[in-house]
Write a protein that holds these residues in place. Structure first.
Motif, PDB file in Angstrom:
ATOM      1  N   THR A  21       0.845  -1.191   0.000  1.00 22.24           N
ATOM      2  CA  THR A  21       0.000   0.000   0.000  1.00 22.24           C
ATOM      3  C   THR A  21       0.882   1.242   0.000  1.00 22.24           C
ATOM      4  OG1 THR A  21      -1.754  -1.135   1.225  1.00 22.24           O
ATOM      5  CG2 THR A  21      -1.812   1.272   1.214  1.00 22.24           C
ATOM      6  N   THR A  23       0.679   5.260   0.194  1.00 20.89           N
ATOM      7  CA  THR A  23      -0.253   6.301   0.618  1.00 20.89           C
ATOM      8  C   THR A  23       0.362   7.675   0.407  1.00 20.89           C
ATOM      9  OG1 THR A  23      -1.168   4.828   2.322  1.00 20.89           O
ATOM     10  CG2 THR A  23      -1.657   7.180   2.524  1.00 20.89           C
ATOM     11  N   ARG A  61      -3.357   5.070  -2.584  1.00 19.97           N
ATOM     12  CA  ARG A  61      -4.431   5.803  -1.930  1.00 19.97           C
ATOM     13  C   ARG A  61      -3.899   7.125  -1.385  1.00 19.97           C
ATOM     14  NH1 ARG A  61      -6.921   1.825   1.308  1.00 19.97           N
ATOM     15  NH2 ARG A  61      -8.352   3.536   1.767  1.00 19.97           N
ATOM     16  N   PHE A  67      -7.913  11.730  -2.274  1.00 17.45           N
ATOM     17  CA  PHE A  67      -6.899  10.937  -2.967  1.00 17.45           C
ATOM     18  C   PHE A  67      -5.755  11.839  -3.408  1.00 17.45           C
ATOM     19  CE2 PHE A  67      -5.304   9.303  -7.087  1.00 17.45           C
ATOM     20  CZ  PHE A  67      -4.765   8.103  -6.667  1.00 17.45           C
ATOM     21  N   ALA A 104      -7.377   3.417  -5.003  1.00 20.91           N
ATOM     22  CA  ALA A 104      -8.530   3.548  -4.115  1.00 20.91           C
ATOM     23  C   ALA A 104      -8.787   5.036  -3.937  1.00 20.91           C
ATOM     24  CB  ALA A 104      -8.255   2.876  -2.775  1.00 20.91           C
ATOM     25  N   HIS A 106     -10.944   8.440  -2.985  1.00 24.15           N
ATOM     26  CA  HIS A 106     -11.992   9.147  -2.252  1.00 24.15           C
ATOM     27  C   HIS A 106     -11.692  10.638  -2.340  1.00 24.15           C
ATOM     28  CE1 HIS A 106      -8.782   9.370   0.694  1.00 24.15           C
ATOM     29  NE2 HIS A 106      -9.514  10.180   1.448  1.00 24.15           N
ATOM     30  N   ASP A 190     -12.336   0.547   2.055  1.00 26.28           N
ATOM     31  CA  ASP A 190     -11.224  -0.302   2.492  1.00 26.28           C
ATOM     32  C   ASP A 190     -11.563  -1.776   2.344  1.00 26.28           C
ATOM     33  OD1 ASP A 190      -9.854   1.983   3.109  1.00 26.28           O
ATOM     34  OD2 ASP A 190     -10.074   1.815   5.272  1.00 26.28           O
TER      35      ASP A 190
END
Length: 252
Positions: A21, A23, A61, A67, A104, A106, A190
């Motif tokens: 992941t 971020t 993400r 994002f 991902a 948002h 998630d």
């Protein structure tokens, strides 16, 4: 390795259970891209390019409310043509990683942030997601792949409409036109990404990586050329144990 945790990392990396992941971590700036964030992301991607571990999925993400709001126009400074080419090549590296990449999304996903998301294999959108290309608002011309990846995802006419109007789409509309693979409630984002990653990891990484490469390399080919490419550019299968009885039976 680039820092994998800590609030000071411009891009945090965490590996767990075959999933990496990444971020984006400038939440106070809605993860707008400045040179430090971009360089950190590029370093992560170079490491992943050389990774020989069992990582099969990469999730990109953003921390906080969004994002990525795009390029930080106040902090990017002057970027020459060589710099733009370097950045474009970095996104090519992202798109060519052997792992399956999921964005991902948002909150804000604008312009440079949208180009980042488009370099992923899948976009999973939350209902709060807002997508848009605002190059035209500032007299800018895309250099990170917008004119190539967006039409390949949603069609040329609709892509030009979004680029020429700077119109914004919510997550549900992005799903409807095929920009996002799916849209879910924010509190399900998630769990949805985790379930999708588990489905991918249940398959052989070798197969997923080969299918991804063959699809990318044959994009735009005539069917006959694509079929030949699939046959002659295949890395070959690596059958799992459960195939052995079937193969024996098939031979009679």
């Amino acid at each position: 390795m680039v820092a994998t945790s800590g609030s000071g990392a411009f891009v945090r990396r965490e590996d767990a259970g075959g999933v990496c992941t990444l971020t984006l971590n400038r939440p106070d700036k809605l993860n707008a891209i400045d040179p430090a964030l971009f360089d950190t992301l590029a370093e992560h991607l170079r490491e992943l390019q050389q990774d020989t571990s069992d990582l099969g999925v990469i999730v990109l993400r953003g921390a906080g409310r969004s994002f990525c709001a795009g390029v930080d126009l106040g902090g990017v400074g002057g970027v020459d043509l060589a710099g733009l080419r370097h950045q474009s090549r970095t996104l090519e590296v992202f798109g060519q990683l052997p792992q399956i990449v999921i964005a991902a999304v948002h909150g804000h996903c604008f312009t440079g942030g949208l180009e980042l998301a488009l370099a992923a294999d899948w976009i999973v959108a939350a209902e709060s997601a807002r997508f848009g290309d605002t190059h035209g608002k500032y007299g800018l011309v895309p250099a990170w792949g917008m004119t190539q990846r967006l039409p390949r995802r949603i069609g040329a006419a609709r892509a030009l409409e979004l680029m020429a109007t700077s119109r914004r789409l919510d997550g549900r509309e992005a799903e409807r036109i095929g920009l996002a693979n799916c849209c879910v409630a924010d509190d399900q984002l998630d769990a949805t990404v985790a379930a999708l990653a588990a489905e991918i990891l249940a398959n052989a990484r070798h197969s997923n990586a080969a299918s991804k490469r063959l699809l990318r390399e044959s994009d735009g080919m005539r069917l006959s050329d694509g079929l030949a490419h699939e046959q002659f550019r295949s890395p070959g299968s690596q059958p799992r144990n459960w195939l052995s009885p079937w193969r024996s039976s098939a031979r009679g």
